[in-house]
Design an enzyme around this catalytic site. Sequence first.
Site, short mmCIF file in Angstrom:
data_model
loop_
_atom_site.label_atom_id
_atom_site.label_comp_id
_atom_site.label_asym_id
_atom_site.label_seq_id
_atom_site.Cartn_x
_atom_site.Cartn_y
_atom_site.Cartn_z
N HIS A 65 0.86 -1.19 0.00
CA HIS A 65 0.00 0.00 0.00
C HIS A 65 0.89 1.25 0.00
CE1 HIS A 65 -2.81 -3.07 1.46
NE2 HIS A 65 -3.80 -2.25 1.16
N GLU A 80 1.07 -7.09 1.44
CA GLU A 80 1.88 -7.07 2.66
C GLU A 80 1.05 -7.17 3.94
OE1 GLU A 80 1.15 -2.56 2.56
OE2 GLU A 80 0.56 -4.41 1.54
#
Length: 303
Positions: free
Chosen positions: A122, A196
């Site tokens: 992100h 992630e």
Amino acid sequence: MAMIDRVWDLGYAAGWRLVRALPQQWAMRLFDLAADRAARSGGPDQLRRNLARVTSTRPDRVPDDLVQASLRSYARYWCEAFRLPSVDPVGLAEVVESSATGLDHIRETVGQGSGAVLALTHSGNWDVAGVWLAQRVGSPTVIAERLRPESLFRRFVRFREQLGFEIIPLTGGATPPFDQLVGRLRQGRIVGLLAERDLTGAGVPVRFFGEPTRMPAGPARLAIDTGVPLLPVSCWFTPGGWGFHVGEPIDTGRGVERATQLLADRFEAGIAAHPADWHMLQPVWTADIAADRLTRGTRPQAR
């Protein structure tokens, strides 16, 4: 709860209309002011804890200017997201083409008639990377976490479909999303996954910035099951645009667990190089996750 959900939906709708109506400089200034106001109060506690891991310090020693820069970066993402449907996609793809590195890894894969799994964090503006894919390679397939209310989820789906993406819901579909992604990859399509943060609690244990956490098994499993490359992608902001780097394929020959750790290592390097552009305001590490499990899902998550 229905009233709160309605307020969230109307708030996002108003944001899309207002920000697109304003001159770009004015819109960005408003978002900067909002970020600076949040930074003056110290910034979100979880953001500080996350940045502390990235910078190898304690949360109370994370520099205030890094917190401010991170919040400004996060605000920039949302400002650009609200404005992106009005931007010329052809011109945007040209800008990305002129500055991104490692794009040959994608071109080589496509040239061989193969699909690929692109794994991202992100960070920066990955929607812009997706616009490049849609314009120069073909419509990327992405997973969308189902938001509340359903009307807000549909709004985000329409937004990304306007950019040229194919959206597969994480939950609520007639076919499991993993099976749909396998099908797309076997058709030679590109799949993009934010990878992630484990949303299930059943991810692969990894070490990330020296601490234990879990990351989704999906990217490695998809690459192994279909035989396509697993490509890590780094995204960040530059003063006048965006930075993107497509890394060399991850070695998936030693199984899902090892491949996911190698992916975590690549993510770690990309985030460490541009810590302010990692927009992670939610818990990531095992030590931080338990309390969040009690409240996650009550409001829309970032992207």
